[in-house]
Each structure stands twice: as C-alpha cells, then as structure tokens.
Design a protein around this motif. Structure first.
Motif, mmCIF file in Angstrom:
data_model
loop_
_atom_site.group_PDB
_atom_site.id
_atom_site.type_symbol
_atom_site.label_atom_id
_atom_site.label_comp_id
_atom_site.label_asym_id
_atom_site.label_seq_id
_atom_site.Cartn_x
_atom_site.Cartn_y
_atom_site.Cartn_z
ATOM 1 N N ARG A 1 4.352 -25.687 23.106
ATOM 2 C CA ARG A 1 4.054 -27.059 23.530
ATOM 3 C C ARG A 1 2.821 -27.088 24.433
ATOM 4 O O ARG A 1 1.974 -27.980 24.312
ATOM 5 C CB ARG A 1 5.253 -27.659 24.272
ATOM 6 C CG ARG A 1 6.501 -27.881 23.417
ATOM 7 C CD ARG A 1 7.547 -28.657 24.197
ATOM 8 N NE ARG A 1 8.803 -28.737 23.481
ATOM 9 C CZ ARG A 1 9.835 -27.906 23.656
ATOM 10 N NH1 ARG A 1 9.728 -26.919 24.557
ATOM 11 N NH2 ARG A 1 10.934 -28.042 22.967
ATOM 12 N N ARG B 1 4.643 -15.047 19.989
ATOM 13 C CA ARG B 1 5.888 -14.407 20.421
ATOM 14 C C ARG B 1 5.643 -12.972 20.885
ATOM 15 O O ARG B 1 6.164 -12.545 21.929
ATOM 16 C CB ARG B 1 6.906 -14.429 19.278
ATOM 17 C CG ARG B 1 7.423 -15.805 18.963
ATOM 18 C CD ARG B 1 8.390 -15.803 17.771
ATOM 19 N NE ARG B 1 8.918 -17.118 17.548
ATOM 20 C CZ ARG B 1 9.992 -17.616 18.166
ATOM 21 N NH1 ARG B 1 10.651 -16.848 19.022
ATOM 22 N NH2 ARG B 1 10.420 -18.836 17.929
ATOM 23 N N ASP C 1 13.745 -17.784 23.958
ATOM 24 C CA ASP C 1 13.189 -18.608 22.891
ATOM 25 C C ASP C 1 12.734 -19.967 23.424
ATOM 26 O O ASP C 1 11.732 -20.525 22.963
ATOM 27 C CB ASP C 1 14.223 -18.809 21.785
ATOM 28 C CG ASP C 1 14.473 -17.540 20.975
ATOM 29 O OD1 ASP C 1 13.610 -16.633 21.017
ATOM 30 O OD2 ASP C 1 15.515 -17.464 20.304
ATOM 31 N N SER D 1 2.123 -17.982 15.132
ATOM 32 C CA SER D 1 3.428 -17.980 15.788
ATOM 33 C C SER D 1 3.908 -16.566 16.080
ATOM 34 O O SER D 1 4.516 -16.306 17.130
ATOM 35 C CB SER D 1 4.455 -18.710 14.915
ATOM 36 O OG SER D 1 4.588 -18.090 13.648
ATOM 37 N N ARG E 1 6.408 -22.886 15.566
ATOM 38 C CA ARG E 1 7.591 -22.557 14.764
ATOM 39 C C ARG E 1 7.276 -22.321 13.293
ATOM 40 O O ARG E 1 8.115 -21.795 12.560
ATOM 41 C CB ARG E 1 8.638 -23.658 14.902
ATOM 42 C CG ARG E 1 9.307 -23.681 16.275
ATOM 43 C CD ARG E 1 10.468 -24.636 16.311
ATOM 44 N NE ARG E 1 11.219 -24.543 17.558
ATOM 45 C CZ ARG E 1 12.297 -25.277 17.825
ATOM 46 N NH1 ARG E 1 12.738 -26.156 16.910
ATOM 47 N NH2 ARG E 1 12.934 -25.147 18.975
ATOM 48 N N LEU F 1 4.621 -27.426 19.336
ATOM 49 C CA LEU F 1 5.907 -26.813 18.993
ATOM 50 C C LEU F 1 6.007 -26.589 17.493
ATOM 51 O O LEU F 1 6.494 -25.535 17.048
ATOM 52 C CB LEU F 1 7.050 -27.695 19.481
ATOM 53 C CG LEU F 1 8.463 -27.194 19.166
ATOM 54 C CD1 LEU F 1 8.706 -25.827 19.808
ATOM 55 C CD2 LEU F 1 9.504 -28.201 19.622
ATOM 56 N N ASP G 1 9.063 -21.591 23.037
ATOM 57 C CA ASP G 1 8.835 -22.951 22.532
ATOM 58 C C ASP G 1 7.964 -23.744 23.502
ATOM 59 O O ASP G 1 7.065 -24.484 23.091
ATOM 60 C CB ASP G 1 10.169 -23.675 22.335
ATOM 61 C CG ASP G 1 10.908 -23.217 21.089
ATOM 62 O OD1 ASP G 1 10.291 -22.532 20.243
ATOM 63 O OD2 ASP G 1 12.106 -23.552 20.963
ATOM 64 N N GLU G 2 8.233 -23.603 24.796
ATOM 65 C CA GLU G 2 7.451 -24.322 25.796
ATOM 66 C C GLU G 2 6.004 -23.842 25.809
ATOM 67 O O GLU G 2 5.078 -24.637 26.026
ATOM 68 C CB GLU G 2 8.077 -24.159 27.175
ATOM 69 C CG GLU G 2 7.360 -24.886 28.290
ATOM 70 C CD GLU G 2 7.274 -26.395 28.071
ATOM 71 O OE1 GLU G 2 6.361 -27.025 28.645
ATOM 72 O OE2 GLU G 2 8.114 -26.946 27.321
#
Length: 300
Positions: A59, A39, A51, A35, A29, A25, A55-56
């Motif tokens: 992870r 996305r 979002d 990153s 970010r 994570l 994020d998942e």
C-alpha cells in the motif's frame, strides 16, 4: 499528461492515498517478480515481518506513486508537516551554516517528494534525478519538479557539475542514495546483511567540497494527516570515512536506522540488490560482518 497530473492533484491527499493504497496492494498481491521481490527483500531485513506488514508495504508503494502528481502539480505544499520547520530544517541549517554546503540523502522511504519542496521554502536546493531515455519525458519531469529555489540536476556529467557548483556556493543538494548506480560508479556495501551496489557519488562530492552529509525522510502519517520529518547526521558531524567502500557502508547503516522507524514505508519492491553490468562481483558478507537492525518492525 500535465492535465492528468493537475486533475489528480486537485483531490484531497487523504483520498489519493486511499486510492494509491488499494492499487499498491493489488500490485503487491499479483504474482510476478515485483511481489516476490517485495516479500523477499522485506523478510531479508525483518525476518519476523507478517503478511499484514507486507501488504502495508505494498500500500505504501502505491501511495508513494500517487503522491507524485499531488506534489508535482501544486504550486504550494498542501499537506501538514510535523517536525520540519521546528526541528529538522533548523538542525540541518546549522550544519549548512559552516559554509561548505549540505548533502541531503533521501532514500526510497516515506514521501521523498515533499522534502526538497519543503527545504526550498527556506533555502535553495538542487535535486539529482535519473532522467528517462525519452527527451520529451525528461524535459517534462524536469519542468514539473522545478520550483523557486529548487533546481533539478540530471544524473549525467552535467548534472554532477551542477551539484558541485551548488555545494561550493554553500547550498544544499538532494540525492536518492539507495538508487543502484551503473557499473563502475559504486561500491558493494552491506544493506540489511546483503551486498548492495551503492553509489560512490556522495563520497566523491564530499571529497571535493567537504560538505556534511545527512539522511532524512518524511514519515507518512495515517489518513492523510501529513508527514513527520526525521533525520540522521552521518557520524562525526556529517563526515564520511576517507575510504569509499567504508563510506558506502556508513551511508547504508544510517538508511537502515531510518527504515527501522517505519519499515512498511520502504520501497521493498525496488531491485536494490541487482548486479549492474560492468560492476565487479559482489563480496560474500557473512552474518558476522553484516549490518543488521535489531529493531522490531512491529513497534514502528
């Protein structure tokens, strides 16, 4: 490094995945190309991705990395496997029983490290890997990942010959099909509607051996509860089209179907759409020719 991997592998899988999730994570970010690519690629495939889902996905990438020492350094699989021995491997074993071998494709989805190890408990498998440039690191990775019934083949001419020999013996081989090949070694094919340079090796191996092709992935279950096996047999009993470019498109379409089952567990930060040196310019796929999934990722 061997001791560090061994030390990490002693911790419970649930704890390691929690730590990997935090690190993943943070990486997702932090501002930068990784990153941004994560996305962009995720929302290209699933425009409605939230979002929280992105994020998942970050992870999941961290968990994928932390799982490497866990599986590389243990002599036995220390995780619960669901749907492996009672569904996936028997079904694929029936295909392999034709005597032509079996080409198992494991995309960057879920936990791909557990798949060849699990298969090797039943039957021999030879897994292709991209060797690092440093000889010591290449030898170390090959040693760490080798198991009884599980052999590692470098992505070199020697490694390809190992794959062909294994298939001609009626054995299985494992390949990461969404790894970008070098220029001249692939074909452009749509992947979630965008041209992706896709390896031609799978098609060539089948042309040489007539081995059926399947796509598999191990879905990571929550809170260290283990993994659930999923598979897709390539249309027509595992046989690809004769045309190499068309075959690449079929492979990508089957990968898309599995990704749609667990979209946050795909490695979206990988530079899947790069243009390798020496490859021809990619075609411009339009919305009418692109292969898009219609699965709502929020339901997976």
């Amino acid at each position: 490094m061997t001791f560090l991997f061994w030390l990490i592998s002693r911790f419970p899988l649930r704890l390691l995945q929690a730590v990997g999730g935090v690190l993943g994570l943070i990486a997702a970010r932090l501002p930068g190309r990784y990153s941004q690519r994560l996305r962009e690629n995720f929302r290209l495939a699933f425009p409605d991705a939230t979002d929280a889902m992105i994020d998942e996905a970050g992870r999941s990438a961290g968990r994928m990395i932390i799982e490497m020492p866990y599986f590389w350094s243990r002599s036995k699989i220390g995780a619960k496997l669901h749907g492996f021995d009672d569904d996936m491997w028997p079904a694929l074993g029936a295909l392999q029983a034709r005597g032509k071998g079996l080409i198992i494709l494991t995309p960057h989805l879920g936990c791909f490290e557990v798949l060849p190890q699990s298969h090797a408990l039943l039957r021999p498998v030879t897994a292709l890997f991209k060797p690092p440039h440093q000889p010591w690191l290449r030898d170390w990775i090959e040693k760490m990942r080798t198991r009884p019934n599980m052999h590692m083949a470098p992505a070199t001419p020697r490694g390809v010959r190992m794959l062909v020999k294994a298939l001609k013996r009626g054995q299985a081989v494992g390949i990461l099909p969404d790894q970008v090949p070098t220029g001249g070694e692939g074909n452009w094919a749509p992947f979630f509607g965008k041209p992706a340079y896709t390896m031609a090796l799978v098609h060539r191996l089948q042309q040489l051996t007539q081995a059926p092709v399947v796509v598999v992935f191990a879905e990571r279950l929550p809170r260290g509860a283990g993994y659930r096996g999923h598979y897709r047999v390539i249309d027509g009993g595992g046989m690809l089209p004769e045309d190499a470019a068309e075959a690449a498109g079929v492979i990508n379409r089957h990968i898309e179907q599995l990704v749609a089952m667990a979209p946050t567990q795909y490695l979206w930060g990988y530079h899947r759409y790069k243009h390798p040196a020496g490859a021809e310019l990619p075609p411009d796929y339009t919305a009418s020719t692109a292969t898009k999934t219609t699965t709502d990722p929020s339901l997976s």
